[in-house]
Write a protein that holds these residues in place. Structure first.
Motif, PDB file in Angstrom:
ATOM      1  N   HIS A   1      12.459   1.622 -22.768  1.00 44.10           N
ATOM      2  CA  HIS A   1      12.150   0.548 -21.829  1.00 44.10           C
ATOM      3  C   HIS A   1      13.206   0.465 -20.736  1.00 44.10           C
ATOM      4  O   HIS A   1      12.895   0.440 -19.542  1.00 44.10           O
ATOM      5  N   TYR A   2      14.468   0.449 -21.129  1.00 44.09           N
ATOM      6  CA  TYR A   2      15.544   0.340 -20.139  1.00 44.09           C
ATOM      7  C   TYR A   2      15.751   1.638 -19.369  1.00 44.09           C
ATOM      8  O   TYR A   2      16.150   1.616 -18.201  1.00 44.09           O
TER       9      TYR A   2
ATOM     10  N   TYR B   1      13.196   1.436 -16.650  1.00 46.85           N
ATOM     11  CA  TYR B   1      13.653   0.513 -15.616  1.00 46.85           C
ATOM     12  C   TYR B   1      14.692   1.185 -14.726  1.00 46.85           C
ATOM     13  O   TYR B   1      14.663   1.056 -13.496  1.00 46.85           O
TER      14      TYR B   1
ATOM     15  N   TYR C   1      14.121   1.667 -10.707  1.00 46.02           N
ATOM     16  CA  TYR C   1      15.036   1.051  -9.751  1.00 46.02           C
ATOM     17  C   TYR C   1      15.937   2.094  -9.094  1.00 46.02           C
ATOM     18  O   TYR C   1      16.302   1.959  -7.922  1.00 46.02           O
TER      19      TYR C   1
ATOM     20  N   LEU D   1      21.348   0.232 -16.233  1.00 46.90           N
ATOM     21  CA  LEU D   1      20.252  -0.221 -17.084  1.00 46.90           C
ATOM     22  C   LEU D   1      20.262   0.473 -18.441  1.00 46.90           C
ATOM     23  O   LEU D   1      19.875  -0.116 -19.453  1.00 46.90           O
TER      24      LEU D   1
ATOM     25  N   GLY E   1       9.748  -7.661 -19.342  1.00 51.27           N
ATOM     26  CA  GLY E   1      11.046  -7.598 -19.992  1.00 51.27           C
ATOM     27  C   GLY E   1      10.960  -7.749 -21.503  1.00 51.27           C
ATOM     28  O   GLY E   1      10.092  -8.439 -22.033  1.00 51.27           O
TER      29      GLY E   1
ATOM     30  N   HIS F   1      18.090  -7.059  -6.660  1.00 52.24           N
ATOM     31  CA  HIS F   1      17.139  -5.989  -6.980  1.00 52.24           C
ATOM     32  C   HIS F   1      15.885  -6.093  -6.120  1.00 52.24           C
ATOM     33  O   HIS F   1      15.294  -5.069  -5.754  1.00 52.24           O
TER      34      HIS F   1
ATOM     35  N   LEU G   1       6.617  -1.720 -11.036  1.00 52.17           N
ATOM     36  CA  LEU G   1       7.542  -2.704 -11.580  1.00 52.17           C
ATOM     37  C   LEU G   1       6.825  -3.972 -12.023  1.00 52.17           C
ATOM     38  O   LEU G   1       7.225  -4.613 -13.001  1.00 52.17           O
TER      39      LEU G   1
ATOM     40  N   MET H   1       5.646  -3.889 -15.608  1.00 52.85           N
ATOM     41  CA  MET H   1       6.633  -3.871 -16.686  1.00 52.85           C
ATOM     42  C   MET H   1       7.037  -5.293 -17.060  1.00 52.85           C
ATOM     43  O   MET H   1       7.231  -6.137 -16.197  1.00 52.85           O
TER      44      MET H   1
END
Length: 252
Positions: free
Chosen positions: A107-108, A111, A115, A223, A179, A158, A174, A177
């Motif tokens: 997941h991270y 991200y 980003y 991240l 959190g 961001h 994004l 997604m």
């Protein structure tokens, strides 16, 4: 996440989670739709260990706790299944999926890639001028101590990067997604504040030099490090533990 359902149902009242405000510290439920309230509430129950992997989601108890009908509960369950948190089995109910370490890290990592791509495109299209603009905001981030203020500042940071990237496809990705942390990550995950402050400072330094690749790498690193802290927290909470051996798997 993989489904390992069983019939055990937690008693929300015994866990002290019958009040939505108790389940969501720092959150303003009044700004959310009923379905969003239920979705966030359930994610927080999972995060706090009230609902554990393999357990059936007690839909009636959740509806009573939040003072809503079964309709927003069902809407929330459909959304949570799409996000990978639960599995809905016809005529049996909704069950909490097993959360594994690789899912959190992935997941991270994703991200960071998204980003990071945005940062690279932003530098390519805006040059060092973007770094100068972000530097002002980054100073506020460095000085922030309150989790709520830090959340707002980093969201702006961001958001500016994504806006500067001028990529509608990135924005859409994004938006899809969700959190993993059900609330303010700076409040709930120890160490993330320091990682965010170091990471945004490094990103700004790279952008000031118009180094698109370095800005991308710094985003990925920041991240990824946040993901490591989440894994540590989840492991400490026992969220990666497997259900009892006698638990029956779901029937297809």
């Amino acid at each position: 996440m993989r489904p390992i359902p069983r019939s055990q149902e937690p008693e929300l009242r015994g866990a002290g989670m019958t009040d939505a405000a108790d389940a969501l510290p720092g959150q303003s439920l009044s700004r959310l739709t009923s379905g969003e309230q239920v979705r966030l509430y359930l994610r927080r129950l999972i995060f706090d260990g009230v609902l554990r992997q393999g357990q059936r989601v007690p839909q009636d108890a959740v509806a009573r706790a939040l003072g809503v009908s079964r309709i927003p509960v069902r809407e929330a369950l459909i959304a949570l299944e799409r996000e990978g948190w639960i599995t809905i089995i016809a005529h049996r109910g909704a069950f909490v999926n097993a959360l594994d370490e690789s899912s959190v890290r992935d997941h991270y990592e994703l991200y960071g890639l998204f980003y990071g791509f945005g940062a690279r495109r932003a530098v390519e299209r805006q040059g060092a001028e973007l770094g100068a603009r972000l530097a002002v905001l980054q100073k506020e981030i460095a000085a922030a101590g309150d989790p709520e203020a830090l959340q707002e500042l980093t969201a702006r940071f961001h958001g500016l990067v994504v806006e500067a990237a001028q990529s509608p496809r990135l924005r859409n990705m994004l938006k899809q997604m969700t959190g993993i942390i059900p609330g303010n990550v700076f409040e709930l995950v120890p160490g993330v504040q320091a990682v965010e402050k170091r990471g945004t400072a490094a990103i700004v330094r790279a952008m000031k030099k118009a180094d698109a690749q370095a800005a991308e790498r710094e985003y990925v690193t920041m991240l990824r490090n946040q993901g490591d802290l989440c894994v540590k927290l989840f492991r400490g909470r026992g969220m990666f533990e497997q259900p009892d051996a006698e638990a029956a798997p779901a029937s297809p």
